[in-house]
Design a protein around this motif. Structure first.
Motif, short mmCIF file in Angstrom:
data_model
loop_
_atom_site.label_atom_id
_atom_site.label_comp_id
_atom_site.label_asym_id
_atom_site.label_seq_id
_atom_site.Cartn_x
_atom_site.Cartn_y
_atom_site.Cartn_z
N THR A 5 25.46 -53.81 23.34
CA THR A 5 24.21 -53.13 23.03
C THR A 5 23.71 -52.29 24.20
OG1 THR A 5 23.07 -55.16 23.63
CG2 THR A 5 23.45 -54.77 21.30
N GLY A 6 24.55 -52.12 25.23
CA GLY A 6 24.23 -51.15 26.26
C GLY A 6 23.34 -51.64 27.37
N PHE A 7 22.93 -52.91 27.35
CA PHE A 7 22.07 -53.39 28.42
C PHE A 7 22.86 -53.60 29.71
CE2 PHE A 7 19.38 -53.91 24.84
CZ PHE A 7 18.11 -53.70 25.34
N ALA B 34 32.30 -48.14 18.22
CA ALA B 34 31.63 -48.40 16.95
C ALA B 34 32.08 -47.35 15.95
CB ALA B 34 30.12 -48.36 17.13
N HIS B 35 32.45 -47.79 14.77
CA HIS B 35 32.88 -46.87 13.72
C HIS B 35 31.81 -46.80 12.67
CE1 HIS B 35 37.19 -47.12 15.04
NE2 HIS B 35 36.68 -48.19 15.60
N THR B 36 31.42 -45.61 12.26
CA THR B 36 30.45 -45.51 11.19
C THR B 36 31.19 -45.36 9.86
OG1 THR B 36 30.31 -43.14 11.31
CG2 THR B 36 28.78 -44.38 12.70
N LEU B 37 30.43 -45.49 8.79
CA LEU B 37 31.04 -45.38 7.46
C LEU B 37 31.61 -43.98 7.24
CD1 LEU B 37 28.37 -47.26 5.37
CD2 LEU B 37 30.51 -48.14 6.28
N GLU B 38 31.01 -43.00 7.93
CA GLU B 38 31.46 -41.62 7.75
C GLU B 38 32.72 -41.34 8.55
OE1 GLU B 38 28.14 -42.23 8.74
OE2 GLU B 38 27.59 -42.34 6.63
N ILE C 6 22.19 -46.44 21.39
CA ILE C 6 23.10 -47.28 20.59
C ILE C 6 22.47 -47.66 19.25
CG2 ILE C 6 24.21 -49.55 20.58
CD1 ILE C 6 24.94 -49.00 23.52
N PRO C 7 21.22 -48.15 19.22
CA PRO C 7 20.62 -48.35 17.89
C PRO C 7 20.30 -47.04 17.17
CG PRO C 7 19.11 -49.00 19.65
CD PRO C 7 20.41 -48.73 20.29
N ARG D 90 13.75 -50.56 23.86
CA ARG D 90 15.06 -49.93 23.98
C ARG D 90 16.03 -50.50 22.95
NH1 ARG D 90 14.91 -46.91 28.57
NH2 ARG D 90 17.14 -46.61 28.70
N SER D 91 15.85 -51.77 22.60
CA SER D 91 16.78 -52.39 21.66
C SER D 91 16.61 -51.86 20.24
CB SER D 91 16.61 -53.90 21.67
OG SER D 91 15.54 -54.28 20.83
#
Lengths: 439, 293
Positions: free
Chosen positions: B56-58, B68-72, B86-87, A309-310
């Motif tokens: 990280t959502g765990f 979280a901000h992306t470059l776009e 998330i990843p 999941r990570s």
């Protein structure tokens, strides 16, 4: 005697002591089981005695152990002290060499097997049975061996495949070749249905729910009398045809079309090649999948679910796809079973079948395709060899399982082959490979 | 205004995490800047790993917002996303305090699993792959190239075909970072990457992290007890104690912050002078008890 071994005097005393214990144990076991036998006679039971047979069996055990002491065990202590480690290395090397040619040799043998002079109807039927279990073993290997999800109810999908074909043929008159993919799809669908509730479960709980699922399917088939025929089963399931040519006597049939004399063996040989083809497809797809991201995700899931999941693996989908793929192959095998038998009933899909398929996978070494083949031949073939032994069959079977599990706790072929390599393919030793959930 | 408050990669706003009666993280806010190495430090039990697990959502935080901000210019609200998304979508990857590798798979296989999502797409969700489409083969070749690149950067090329469980501890740490980098993250979260490493390995790790910052367009957020690592490579340090933020600034600012010194060494503010030298030394912890579920 080598310098490292025990002195001859103590050795003999030790052997004698061991043989006495052996005699007592053997006498206790066989004295009760073989020496006395109850027989039904008019007016009740009578007791028959077989003292001679029991004494002979006990004698064989004691003498056999004595021979072992004199030959194998004595040699082993000598061999170990003289060439430490070298022997095992040599054996392992030879096994690796054998492993390389084992698969192709077995395939070649399987292809020519029906045409060998000694192959009769009985052996061919046995071959079909073994191939069916190889296919089921390969299918379950995806769920248990690759994805590491212990499934104790695998036979449910086998049943779904068999009943799918039987019912579709009975109600809609569909042919085997149309039903085969449908049976696989339906079984895969039920694999997903089972997959959903077990997604959150781990370990023993997962195994229990899959076990319950297998029983639910069987009980539904048993009790839904109007639809499935309940315990009466379904008979008169159509036999497969060779691209529309039935295996029957008379004009327009297989033998007539090819100008052959009619023989009932044609159908059996055809069934043999059909299950061989299905099994090979299973193997091919599994091997392909192992090298694809999905297959690697299955193995990663077995190794560590949280790590999966990570790095962005949707473990829900990974688990469901493993259940569905495994179930699909069971569905194919099930519809083959139905067309071969011509008759199915819930009796054929009991828990013991699930246990047998799982035993094949575990005995062969989880994740190993060749291991499943060896284990299927050993177990199904072994069942046949010991058919004479009647009620002792299960005893021998259980004993053999215990011995093998002590000798090779991770199955006959326990190493893992990497799915990809950069320079050189190195097998991964079993103690590094995780077993997944529920083991 | 400091850099990390202007060019934001990740912002944690008023986040709290409660486990029953325990308030593990209390009203925490901080920003992670683009192209920075941000360190999250604090004594044992301060809630650092909990913050990581929330990002990280765990864990799902009890209150607050993580963006979280992306470059776009896209924004992802991480506290509302499934952990695996998330990843995948927000491009935040992580490693674990107790290393989590696919032990029975080889180094190369570990790195290939790291690229699961793009490869899955390339294999047309397996169906194209089974048929052996050339587009998938091309994608796989590229994936192997990326894996090779990271093996080279982490010095693992010579172990490419060995099982991950067979590697020594230091190399397993590096492999875990390489696997996370194979997901092409925008933010890499490292949970005590230097724990258990010898000084030489620690140096190599520093070099690797500096390389990632310089070349990869990836921000780094790390939990670390090894003050040598923290002070040497961090651009920005956030200090937690009992779930609360007690300091936030450059290494220089944090080093001289009396609250931080007090939290770490438990002395009164009058003794600050004496402990300044001591803070140079390693502040080693025996590891935390919080583990991801």
């Amino acid at each position: 005697m080598s310098s490292g071994g025990p002195a001859p005097g103590t050795d003999l005393a030790q052997i004698f002591k061991d043989l006495v214990v052996t005699f007592l144990l053997a006498a206790a076991i066989f004295g009760t089981t073989i020496a006395f036998k109850t027989e039904t006679a008019i007016g009740g039971l009578t007791l028959e005695t077989h003292y001679g047979l029991a004494a002979a069996v006990v004698g064989v055990v004691v003498v056999g152990r004595f021979i072992l002491w004199m030959t194998v065990w004595r040699k082993r202590t000598v061999a170990v002290s003289v060439v430490p480690g070298g022997l095992k290395q040599a054996i392992v090397g030879k096994l690796g060499f054998l492993g390389k040619y084992f698969g192709p040799t077995m395939l070649l043998f399987a292809l020519v097997f029906p045409f060998l002079p000694f192959t009769d109807r009985y052996l061919l039927d046995l071959g079909i049975l073994i191939l069916t279990y190889i296919m089921l073993g390969w299918g379950l290997n995806i769920v248990v061996g690759l994805a590491g999800l212990l499934d104790l109810g695998y036979v449910a999908f086998y049943a779904i495949g068999a009943y799918s074909y039987a019912l579709l043929a009975q109600y809609f008159g569909l042919s085997f070749w149309i039903c085969l993919p449908l049976a696989g799809i339906l079984a895969a669908f039920w694999g997903i249905i089972l997959g959903f509730p077990v997604l959150r479960l781990r370990g023993d709980y997962l195994a229990i729910v899959t076990l319950a699922f297998g029983e639910i399917i069987r009980v539904v088939l048993l009790n839904w009398y109007q639809f499935t025929g309940g315990p009466d089963g379904i008979s008169g399931i159509p036999r497969p045809t060779f691209f529309g040519l039935p295996f029957k006597r008379g004009e327009g049939n297989f033998a007539d079309f090819f100008g052959l004399d009619y023989s009932s063996m044609h159908r059996i040989i055809f069934l043999y090649f059909l299950i061989l083809l299905l099994a090979l497809v299973t193997n091919f797809v599994t091997n392909r999948l192992r090298r694809l991201p999905l297959g690697r995700a299955w193995e990663a899931l077995r190794e560590d679910e949280i790590a999966c999941r990570s790095i962005g693996l949707n473990t829900t989908l990974v688990k469901l796809s493993a259940f569905a793929t495994g179930a699909m192959f069971a569905g194919f095998a099930g519809s083959f079973f139905a067309t071969r038998q011509g008759f199915i009933s819930p009796e054929s899909f009991t828990f013991i079948e699930s246990a047998l398929i799982l035993a094949i996978v575990v005995l062969g070494g989880m994740g190993s395709q060749v291991g499943v083949v060896i284990a299927s031949i050993a177990m199904i073939g072994g069942f046949e060899i010991f058919r004479e032994a009647e009620q002792f069959r299960m005893l021998i079977f259980g004993l053999a399982m215990v011995v093998i599990m002590v000798w090779r706790p991770r199955g006959l072929i326990s190493t893992r082959e990497p799915s990809i390599f950069l320079v050189r393919k190195k097998s991964v030793s079993a103690d590094m490979v995780a077993q997944g959930e529920g083991h | 205004m400091t850099r990390w408050n202007e060019d934001i990669l990740l912002s944690v706003e008023r986040m709290s995490m409660r486990f029953g009666g325990l308030l593990a993280v209390d009203d925490l806010s901080f920003n992670v800047g683009k192209g920075d190495i941000t360190a999250l430090i604090g004594p044992n039990g301060a809630g650092k790993t909990t913050v990581f697990n929330c990002i990280t959502g765990f864990y799902k935080p009890t209150a607050g917002r993580i963006t979280a901000h992306t470059l776009e210019g896209e924004k992802f609200l991480l506290e509302r996303m499934d952990d695996f998304r998330i990843p995948k979508q927000a491009k935040v990857a992580r490693t674990f305090q107790n290393i989590r590798l696919f032990g029975g798979m080889t180094v190369l296989e570990n790195l290939m699993v790291g690229q699961h999502n793009p490869l899955m797409k390339a294999s047309k969700f397996t169906f194209g792959g089974i048929l052996g489409l050339s587009s998938y083969k091309e994608a796989e070749k590229q994936a192997i190239e990326l894996a090779k690149y990271w093996m080279e950067k982490t010095g693992l090329t010579y172990r490419a075909d060995d099982a991950a469980a067979d590697l020594p501890y230091g190399e397993q740490r590096k492999l875990e970072i390489a696997r996370a980098m194979c997901t092409r993250p925008k933010l890499l979260c490292l949970d005590e990457p230097a724990a258990g490493l010898n000084p030489r390995e620690s140096e190599e790790l520093n070099a690797l992290l500096l390389h990632i910052r310089a070349e990869e367009d990836t921000g780094i957020l790390l939990i670390e007890h090894d003050m040598n690592v923290v002070m040497e490579i961090s651009d920005h340090i956030v200090v937690l104690d009992y779930g609360e933020k007690i300091a936030d600034g450059t290494p220089e600012e944090v080093r001289n912050d009396p609250k931080v010194i007090a939290a770490y060494l438990g002395v009164s503010d009058e003794d600050v002078e004496n402990v300044e030298q001591q803070i140079e030394q390693d502040v080693t912890g025996s590891g935390e008890t919080e583990a991801p579920k």
